[in-house]
Write an enzyme that holds these catalytic residues in place. Structure first.
Site, short mmCIF file in Angstrom:
data_model
loop_
_atom_site.label_atom_id
_atom_site.label_comp_id
_atom_site.label_asym_id
_atom_site.label_seq_id
_atom_site.Cartn_x
_atom_site.Cartn_y
_atom_site.Cartn_z
N LYS A 40 0.87 -1.32 -0.07
CA LYS A 40 -0.08 0.00 -0.20
C LYS A 40 0.84 1.22 0.08
O LYS A 40 0.53 2.21 -0.53
CB LYS A 40 -0.92 0.04 1.23
CG LYS A 40 -2.05 -0.88 0.73
CD LYS A 40 -3.23 -0.77 2.01
CE LYS A 40 -4.47 -1.67 1.89
NZ LYS A 40 -4.36 -3.03 1.66
N GLU A 67 -3.01 7.04 7.48
CA GLU A 67 -3.82 8.03 6.35
C GLU A 67 -4.58 9.00 7.06
O GLU A 67 -5.26 8.42 8.12
CB GLU A 67 -4.14 7.41 5.34
CG GLU A 67 -3.33 6.93 4.18
CD GLU A 67 -4.12 6.21 2.88
OE1 GLU A 67 -3.60 6.12 2.03
OE2 GLU A 67 -5.04 5.98 3.14
N HIS A 77 -15.21 -2.29 6.29
CA HIS A 77 -14.59 -2.28 5.22
C HIS A 77 -14.67 -3.41 4.41
O HIS A 77 -13.77 -3.66 3.23
CB HIS A 77 -12.96 -2.11 5.55
CG HIS A 77 -12.89 -0.96 6.64
ND1 HIS A 77 -13.01 0.18 6.38
CD2 HIS A 77 -12.55 -1.00 7.79
CE1 HIS A 77 -12.80 0.97 7.34
NE2 HIS A 77 -12.47 0.04 8.23
N ARG A 93 -6.27 -8.23 -10.05
CA ARG A 93 -6.87 -9.37 -10.17
C ARG A 93 -8.35 -9.21 -10.67
O ARG A 93 -8.77 -8.01 -10.60
CB ARG A 93 -6.93 -10.53 -9.00
CG ARG A 93 -7.57 -9.59 -7.67
CD ARG A 93 -7.72 -10.40 -6.51
NE ARG A 93 -7.97 -9.72 -5.33
CZ ARG A 93 -9.21 -8.89 -5.09
NH1 ARG A 93 -10.33 -9.12 -5.98
NH2 ARG A 93 -9.51 -8.23 -3.90
#
Length: 495
Positions: free
Chosen positions: A116, A200, A235, A292
């Site tokens: 990430k 973040e 999430h 993917r």
């Protein structure tokens, strides 16, 4: 040309891949395990490889065994589907070493986008807006604390190697920081064997929008517009629709172009998804890239008419992309419902078991992607997905009405499912008017299941009737007992 293909996966995605590969004239190999010896996906294989699974791990996670299967049976290619090894740079690398075609991008692209922190830095270099956050991997609490105070609360901590909603925690104050840090580290270590993370700035109640991309190895790349994925729990996506009711034509095109910038930057090929968060002011920020096929790819197929698995196989094999951006048009609307074996009233806990009966309506606007049928076992060792219902309409209103009709007339007995949850969402005014965001379930959904108007009152009346009936029965028995006792007493006096 690919002559043979090993599907290194199971369930509905194995069937989905097998159908397209068969239509392309490719010989399909599937793996039979002792955990699912009579699995439905095996019916779609031309040839079956039977293996005993190690109790401590899945064959679908064993890179070297998958390579050995291909070499032993002279299989040309491996398709990993989603989950398992679908985003494993090591599998892609070993395939390249052994001359087996990996149906996916290069190992470098998988590795880069799978991290990430690296993905975020490359996105920023590509001119894509990113959220303020840590610039390197965080491996200790002191660094986490320093970054958190520098960025300012609320923040979100993410496992660097994370995915599927795992290894993520929102932190709203310094009092929560240490506890949340430990939770993320432990979950990341357990799920990904990598406990590093990044931090973040957290966007409150955003929309989660993803752009489907498709690229070949000759520099051609297109996007196939967006999917709206904001109905989430912890999430994790539960349902999707395409296109998004929130995006304007201008914003749609801008996000699509940004996704293609990223593809060009990393020399990406085959199928992929660039994900964004969009705030209330329509500002968007790069979230991650999935290298993917996505669970929710059928809604894109529905509105574009393009077989994404076919394109994924062709571009992996080196074929030139024949579709141009001008060829891609949005036609109608599509909604996908993920029917899982879960008890929605027990916090969506898994509910594996045998499906006694499963039946969905037979109509032109419903596509059913499933790995099960009546009589099949949903094993506790894999994910709980039973089926995906992909419902289409000429516009959003019609798609929603079709979805309500489908869900009202679908039958699954023997296991608890998420059908009651979808009834609740599809009838909710915030979903119907398209104003929902990622906080919808937590803030707007009072119950995870739907009740018809006056259903509670009817249930109370039925319960009261049952109570009165039982009370009358008890009273009748008591009177009978009292009468019997009096009669016995009188008899004893007379005789």
């Amino acid at each position: 040309m690919i002559q043979s293909l090993l599907i290194a996966n199971r369930g509905e995605i194995a069937i989905r891949i097998a159908k397209t590969a068969t239509d392309m004239g490719i010989i399909v190999y599937c793996i039979q395990t002792n955990r699912e010896a009579n699995a439905l996906y095996l019916d779609y294989a031309d040839k079956i490889i039977t293996l005993e699974e190690n109790p401590n791990g899945s064959i679908f996670l064993n890179v070297e065994e998958l390579i050995r299967i291909c070499k032993r049976n002279k299989i040309d290619a491996i398709h990993p589907g989603y989950g398992f090894l679908s985003e494993s740079p090591y599998l892609a690398s070993r395939c390249k070493d052994e001359g087996v075609l990996f149906i996916g991008p290069s190992e470098k692209a998988i590795y880069t986008m799978g991290n990430k922190g690296m993905a975020k830095n490359i996105a920023a270099q590509s001119g894509i807006p990113v959220l303020e956050g840590s610039t390197s991997n965080i491996t200790n609490f002191e660094d986490a604390k320093n970054w958190a105070h520098k960025i300012g609360f609320p923040i979100i901590m993410k496992a660097v190697a994370g995915g599927g909603g795992k290894g993520m925690r929102i932190v709203r104050s310094s009092d929560e920081l240490e506890m949340m840090y430990k939770l993320v580290v432990n979950e990341a270590k357990s799920a990904f064997n990598d406990d590093s993370l990044l931090i973040e700035k957290y966007v409150e109640a955003p929309k989660h929008i993803e752009i489907q991309v498709l690229a070949d190895q000759h520099g051609n790349a297109i996007h196939l517009y967006e999917r709206e994925c904001s109905i989430q729990r912890k999430h994790q996506k539960l349902m999707e629709e395409a296109p998004s009711p929130f995006l304007s034509k201008e914003l749609r095109n801008k996000m699509g172009k940004m996704a293609l910038y990223l593809c060009k930057k990393i020399n990406y090929h085959t199928l992929g998804t660039v994900e964004f968060l969009v705030d209330k002011e329509s500002n968007f920020y790069f979230l991650e890239m999935n290298t993917r096929v996505q669970v929710e790819h059928p809604v894109t197929e529905s509105i574009t008419g393009i077989d994404l698995i076919e394109q994924q196989i062709k571009t992996a094999a080196g074929e030139t992309l024949e579709i141009t951006q001008a060829d891609v048009k949005i036609k109608g609307w599509a909604i996908e419902l993920r029917i899982n074996a879960e008890d929605v009233q027990s916090n969506f806990s898994p509910a594996p078991g045998i499906i006694d009966e499963m039946e969905f309506p037979d109509c032109s606007f419903l596509r059913v992607d499933t790995g099960f049928e009546s009589g099949k076992l949903i094993p506790p060792s894999y994910d709980s997905m039973i089926s995906k219902l992909i419902i289409s309409g000429t516009d959003r209103t019609e798609a929603i009405n079709h979805a309500i009709a489908i869900i009202d007339n679908s039958i699954i007995r023997g296991v608890k499912t998420t059908i009651p949850f979808f009834k609740s969402v599809l009838n909710h005014p915030d979903f119907i008017n398209g104003s929902y965001n990622t906080s919808f379930i937590a803030e707007k959904l009072n119950k995870p299941y739907y009740q018809e108007k006056d259903e509670e009152k009817a249930a109370a009346i039925i319960a009261l009737q049952a109570y009165l009936k039982e009370t009358q029965k008890i009273e009748k028995n008591r009177v009978h007992e009292d009468t019997s006792a009096w009669a016995s007493k009188m008899r004893s006096k007379l005789f």
